[in-house]
Design a protein around this motif. Structure first.
Motif, short mmCIF file in Angstrom:
data_model
loop_
_atom_site.label_atom_id
_atom_site.label_comp_id
_atom_site.label_asym_id
_atom_site.label_seq_id
_atom_site.Cartn_x
_atom_site.Cartn_y
_atom_site.Cartn_z
N LEU A 181 0.84 -1.21 0.00
CA LEU A 181 0.00 0.00 0.00
C LEU A 181 0.87 1.26 0.00
CD1 LEU A 181 -2.77 -1.14 2.50
CD2 LEU A 181 -3.11 -0.57 0.09
N ALA A 182 1.94 1.27 0.80
CA ALA A 182 2.84 2.42 0.82
C ALA A 182 3.49 2.61 -0.55
CB ALA A 182 3.90 2.24 1.91
N TRP A 183 3.85 1.51 -1.19
CA TRP A 183 4.47 1.57 -2.52
C TRP A 183 3.48 2.07 -3.57
CZ3 TRP A 183 3.65 -1.78 -6.85
CH2 TRP A 183 4.60 -1.64 -7.88
N LEU A 184 2.23 1.61 -3.49
CA LEU A 184 1.22 2.10 -4.44
C LEU A 184 1.04 3.60 -4.31
CD1 LEU A 184 -1.58 -0.62 -4.14
CD2 LEU A 184 -0.13 -0.20 -6.13
N ASP A 185 1.05 4.10 -3.08
CA ASP A 185 0.85 5.53 -2.84
C ASP A 185 2.07 6.37 -3.24
OD1 ASP A 185 -1.69 4.99 -1.88
OD2 ASP A 185 -1.08 5.02 0.23
N ASP A 186 3.27 5.78 -3.16
CA ASP A 186 4.50 6.53 -3.45
C ASP A 186 5.56 5.56 -3.98
OD1 ASP A 186 6.29 8.61 -3.59
OD2 ASP A 186 6.75 8.61 -1.45
N PRO A 187 5.45 5.16 -5.26
CA PRO A 187 6.33 4.12 -5.81
C PRO A 187 7.74 4.62 -6.15
CG PRO A 187 4.81 4.86 -7.49
CD PRO A 187 4.45 5.60 -6.22
N LYS A 188 8.55 4.84 -5.12
CA LYS A 188 9.91 5.34 -5.34
C LYS A 188 10.91 4.23 -5.59
CE LYS A 188 9.40 9.70 -2.93
NZ LYS A 188 9.76 10.53 -1.79
#
Length: 197
Positions: free
Chosen positions: A160-167
């Protein structure tokens, strides 16, 4: 023109339409009438299969969870780490294709008892698979199921964190999740882990 289907096929069709709609929009933005219109059936027929919109939504989540669990079935011919990475990749792929649906399913499980039951059932099945794989590379003791259960909560939070901010790349995310499990169960760095003889 309406197509006649047997009960099993019609139910599968409705669940597929629901999965597509709920994956793209919040639960409240999808109407039973819209689902029925796409399926070219009456809303009454849809209510014949599912007594309420909420029951329909829960059935969609349950069906998608079952498909996800099946897709993540480990390949026993692979080494344990590769089995783990393949399972994580299935989740990441699903989240990439259906980010809204992934968010809804995981966040709703925190407040909805029916969705929590589905989530916990899927988690228990994953935990048992992972424990079986871990037994090939380390001793599984009383702490291991707790570590794996915690890791299973970590993975969707990381996705979920990656979906929101895929750095980072999806490959880096997959590797991060695998390394987190190895650390949680106290194994050596992944490159040094080998199956027990």
């Amino acid at each position: 023109m309406r197509t006649r289907m047997n009960t099993e096929h019609r139910r599968a069709q409705l669940l597929a339409i629901g999965a597509e709609l709920f994956a793209g929009r919040p639960h409240d933005d999808v109407s039973i009438e819209e689902v029925a219109d796409i399926a070219q059936v009456s809303a009454g027929l849809l209510y014949h299969y599912f007594p309420s919109k909420r029951a329909f939504f829960v059935a969609v989540v349950e069906n998608e969870s079952a498909k996800l669990l099946h897709a993540a079935t480990p390949d026993p011919s692979l080494p344990p780490l590769d089995q783990l990475k393949a399972g994580v990749a299935v989740y990441i792929d699903y989240a990439e294709r259906h980010p809204d649906g992934f968010r809804v399913a995981h966040r709703a499980a925190l407040t909805d008892n029916d969705l929590l039951r589905i989530h916990e059932g899927r988690g228990a099945a994953h935990r048992d698979r992972i424990l079986t794989g871990l037994a090939m590379v380390t001793t599984v003791d009383d702490q291991t199921p707790i570590a794996v259960t915690g890791w299973l909560a970590f993975v969707p939070a990381a996705i979920l964190a990656w979906l929101d901010d895929p750095k980072i790349t999806r490959e880096q995310l997959c590797d991060l999740c695998a390394r987190a499990l190895w650390a949680a169960v106290g194994l050596q760095p992944i490159a040094e882990s080998r199956p027990r003889q």
